[in-house]
Design an enzyme around this catalytic site. Structure first.
Site, mmCIF file in Angstrom:
data_model
loop_
_atom_site.group_PDB
_atom_site.id
_atom_site.type_symbol
_atom_site.label_atom_id
_atom_site.label_comp_id
_atom_site.label_asym_id
_atom_site.label_seq_id
_atom_site.Cartn_x
_atom_site.Cartn_y
_atom_site.Cartn_z
ATOM 1 N N HIS A 1 0.846 -1.209 0.000
ATOM 2 C CA HIS A 1 0.000 0.000 0.000
ATOM 3 C C HIS A 1 0.876 1.253 0.000
ATOM 4 O O HIS A 1 0.632 2.199 -0.750
ATOM 5 C CB HIS A 1 -0.878 0.066 1.261
ATOM 6 C CG HIS A 1 -1.928 -0.990 1.365
ATOM 7 N ND1 HIS A 1 -2.110 -1.745 2.501
ATOM 8 C CD2 HIS A 1 -2.865 -1.409 0.498
ATOM 9 C CE1 HIS A 1 -3.120 -2.577 2.325
ATOM 10 N NE2 HIS A 1 -3.592 -2.397 1.108
ATOM 11 N N LYS B 1 -18.049 -5.585 8.429
ATOM 12 C CA LYS B 1 -16.813 -6.346 8.642
ATOM 13 C C LYS B 1 -16.283 -6.095 10.051
ATOM 14 O O LYS B 1 -16.448 -5.008 10.583
ATOM 15 C CB LYS B 1 -15.750 -5.881 7.647
ATOM 16 C CG LYS B 1 -15.798 -6.609 6.320
ATOM 17 C CD LYS B 1 -14.524 -6.290 5.557
ATOM 18 C CE LYS B 1 -14.547 -6.819 4.147
ATOM 19 N NZ LYS B 1 -13.376 -6.359 3.373
ATOM 20 N N ARG C 1 -1.638 -6.335 -8.477
ATOM 21 C CA ARG C 1 -0.430 -7.091 -8.156
ATOM 22 C C ARG C 1 -0.185 -8.198 -9.173
ATOM 23 O O ARG C 1 0.898 -8.337 -9.710
ATOM 24 C CB ARG C 1 -0.559 -7.706 -6.753
ATOM 25 C CG ARG C 1 -0.564 -6.676 -5.646
ATOM 26 C CD ARG C 1 -1.123 -7.250 -4.375
ATOM 27 N NE ARG C 1 -2.521 -7.675 -4.558
ATOM 28 C CZ ARG C 1 -3.325 -8.057 -3.591
ATOM 29 N NH1 ARG C 1 -2.884 -8.119 -2.371
ATOM 30 N NH2 ARG C 1 -4.575 -8.403 -3.835
ATOM 31 N N SER D 1 -3.041 -7.690 2.883
ATOM 32 C CA SER D 1 -3.349 -7.480 4.308
ATOM 33 C C SER D 1 -3.849 -8.776 4.941
ATOM 34 O O SER D 1 -3.540 -9.083 6.091
ATOM 35 C CB SER D 1 -4.431 -6.402 4.466
ATOM 36 O OG SER D 1 -3.956 -5.165 4.043
HETATM 37 O O1 PNS Z 1 -8.963 -2.810 0.195
HETATM 38 P P1 PNS Z 1 -10.177 -3.353 -0.499
HETATM 39 O O2 PNS Z 1 -10.998 -4.149 0.485
HETATM 40 O O3 PNS Z 1 -9.840 -4.125 -1.736
HETATM 41 O O4 PNS Z 1 -11.061 -2.081 -0.953
HETATM 42 C C1 PNS Z 1 -12.310 -2.255 -1.564
HETATM 43 C C2 PNS Z 1 -13.033 -0.900 -1.750
HETATM 44 C C3 PNS Z 1 -13.104 -0.147 -0.440
HETATM 45 C C4 PNS Z 1 -12.269 -0.086 -2.771
HETATM 46 C C5 PNS Z 1 -14.459 -1.191 -2.310
HETATM 47 O O5 PNS Z 1 -15.073 -2.156 -1.513
HETATM 48 C C6 PNS Z 1 -15.338 0.046 -2.358
HETATM 49 O O6 PNS Z 1 -15.107 0.941 -3.143
HETATM 50 N N1 PNS Z 1 -16.389 0.090 -1.513
HETATM 51 C C7 PNS Z 1 -17.285 1.210 -1.414
HETATM 52 C C8 PNS Z 1 -18.700 0.842 -1.867
HETATM 53 C C9 PNS Z 1 -18.840 0.948 -3.359
HETATM 54 O O7 PNS Z 1 -18.650 1.984 -3.960
HETATM 55 N N2 PNS Z 1 -19.218 -0.189 -3.982
HETATM 56 C C10 PNS Z 1 -19.350 -0.304 -5.419
HETATM 57 C C11 PNS Z 1 -18.021 -0.694 -6.036
HETATM 58 S S1 PNS Z 1 -18.199 -0.994 -7.753
#
Ligand code: PNS
Length: 173
Positions: free
Chosen positions: A19, A43, A92, A130
């Protein structure tokens, strides 16, 4: 003069060197980079939101154009509210591609003004996540070199507090 604001969203539970590598790369490309931690009540994270904010702030204190924030709800709504025109995500390996593509295209459908920019972390972090860091730390393995030193220290302290399963309190009466 253009002022390009980008959002780097994620869970960051915990922040890894992968990150951090992406944050450094993003801070060199964008005028402002907002590292946005998702507030997700469904979560149960290892680190509380406050702990994750603290670790991110400390590890990015040397980057003047990086800000740490939290968001809930749709990412595109938060991006519009912050006047951001880009979302930064790390890729990645090929295995990340399908999920990231789906998310980028869905976000574009929701708000076509926001572009998703993919960057690759240094090869050394291409297998890092993570989830694996949490698992290794919880099972007593070493996460040296995978996370910033202060995150390693916090992990050690947090995991020490977890009692081994099956151990009953000593009855001193
Ligand atoms: O670190 P992560 O868990 O891969 O991050 C995922 C994240 C936070 C980027 C994604 O879950 C997100 O954008 N959530 C917000 C809700 C949202 O906009 N959902 C529609 C995504 S297409």
């Amino acid at each position: 003069m253009k002022n390009v604001i980008a959002i780097y969203p994620g869970t960051f539970d915990p922040l890894t060197n992968g990150h951090l590598d992406l944050i450094h790369r993003g801070s060199r490309i964008f005028d402002q980079l907002i590292v946005a931690i998702l507030r997700n009540s469904e979560k149960t994270p290892l680190f509380s939101l406050e702990e994750r904010i603290g670790m991110l702030k400390e590890c990015t204190a040397d980057l003047p154009n990086v800000r740490v924030d939290t968001f809930e709800g749709l990412l595109v709504d938060y991006a519009a509210q912050q006047k951001a025109s880009a979302v930064l995500r790390g890729i990645r390996a090929v295995s990340d591609y399908e999920y990231e593509l789906q998310m980028a295209l869905m976000n574009r459908k929701l708000d076509s003004r926001i572009e998703t920019i993919f960057m690759m972390p240094a090869e050394a972090y291409s297998y890092l996540s993570s989830r694996l860091v949490r698992e290794i730390a919880q099972l007593g393995g070493s996460v040296t070199g995978l996370v910033p030193e202060m995150v390693e220290d916090r992990l050690r302290r947090k995991i020490k507090r977890v009692e081994p399963p099956g151990r009953l309190p000593v009855n001193r009466s």
